[in-house]
Design an enzyme around this catalytic site. Structure first.
Site, mmCIF file in Angstrom:
data_model
loop_
_atom_site.group_PDB
_atom_site.id
_atom_site.type_symbol
_atom_site.label_atom_id
_atom_site.label_comp_id
_atom_site.label_asym_id
_atom_site.label_seq_id
_atom_site.Cartn_x
_atom_site.Cartn_y
_atom_site.Cartn_z
ATOM 1 C CB SER A 142 -0.907 0.004 1.238
ATOM 2 O OG SER A 142 -1.588 1.228 1.366
ATOM 3 C CE1 TYR A 155 -4.008 -2.821 5.067
ATOM 4 C CE2 TYR A 155 -3.219 -0.561 4.750
ATOM 5 C CZ TYR A 155 -3.690 -1.760 4.225
ATOM 6 O OH TYR A 155 -3.841 -1.895 2.863
ATOM 7 C CE LYS A 159 -1.378 -4.347 3.111
ATOM 8 N NZ LYS A 159 -1.538 -5.597 2.333
#
Length: 250
Positions: A142, A155, A159
């Site tokens: 991401s 999160y 990534k």
């Protein structure tokens, strides 16, 4: 040079919805045989099975919980039974929650790490004996891991970790011809966006579309195009890289 992927064998994790579904269908249409997985039964599973049957090929949907430490081993055992080899592995499965960092419970942290990072590690590790010469391994990352996003610290941490993992593996296994790359996605328009209430969906579009150079959100098919490129001989000298599929978002 051409894509030349017909007959190749692929594993795509989390392939029944969103970006993963777009990748699975694009690979199948390009002539690859695809194994994908899902955690829970749903209409999305049934509809993907129908679409893959219409396309033709040797495809398989396999139910497994990748957050379970035994899940990736079971998935790769199925890949070995089904194909005996893998030319492409796409780590797409992931999850996210939105929690203020000061209130982030350890259970949420562990869940995100287990699904987004540990599962990817175990999938790749168990896939090693099946990888063919010049195999391609892609992890879906991401853009957020570069810029950071409030409420998503856990999160974005996973990534960012995928980048380090892929770069290290690219150097460790480059002598075998195996390639490891990451796709850094921007905001992709999936069914999850369309399932939002109209007012909230409109607010999302108004917020993110102006941030992109192209003035619009991406589509799963456009992500799948990058996957096809990385799966093919067209990218055979690309490894240890982060490929941005983000519409020039800033």
């Amino acid at each position: 040079m051409e894509l030349n992927v017909t007959g190749k064998k692929a594993l795509v994790t989390g392939g029944t919805r969103g970006v993963g579904r777009g990748i699975v269908l694009a690979l199948a249409r390009a002539g690859m045989d695809v194994l994908t997985c899902y955690r829970q039964e749903s209409e999305h599973v049934e509809s993907l099975e129908r679409e893959l049957k219409e396309i033709g090929g040797r495809h398989r949907l396999f139910q497994v919980d990748l957050a379970d430490p035994d899940g990736p081993a079971a998935l790769l055992a199925e890949a070995e039974r089904l194909y005996g080899r893998l030319d492409l592995v796409v780590n797409n499965a992931g999850t996210i929650t939105h929690v203020p960092y000061g209130e982030l419970p350890l259970s949420d942290w562990n869940k995100i790490i287990a699904t987004n990072l540990t599962a990817a590690h175990l999938v790749v590790q168990h896939a090693l004996p099946l990888l063919t010469e010049d195999a391609s391994v892609i992890s879906v990352g991401s853009k957020s891991s570069e810029v950071g996003i409030p409420l998503r610290s856990h999160y974005t941490a996973t990534k960012a970790a995928l980048r380090g993992l892929s770069r290290s593996l690219a150097k460790e296994f480059g002598h075998k011809g195996w390639r490891f790359n990451v796709l850094a996605l921007g905001v992709i328009e999936t069914e999850a966006l369309h399932e939002l209430p109209e007012e909230r969906r409109k607010a999302m579009l108004e917020r993110y579309e102006p941030k992109t150079a192209l003035g619009r959100l991406g589509t799963p098919d456009e992500v799948a195009g990058a996957v096809l490129w990385l799966a093919s001989d067209l990218s055979r000298y690309v490894t240890g890289s982060v490929v941005h599929v983000d519409g020039g978002i800033s």
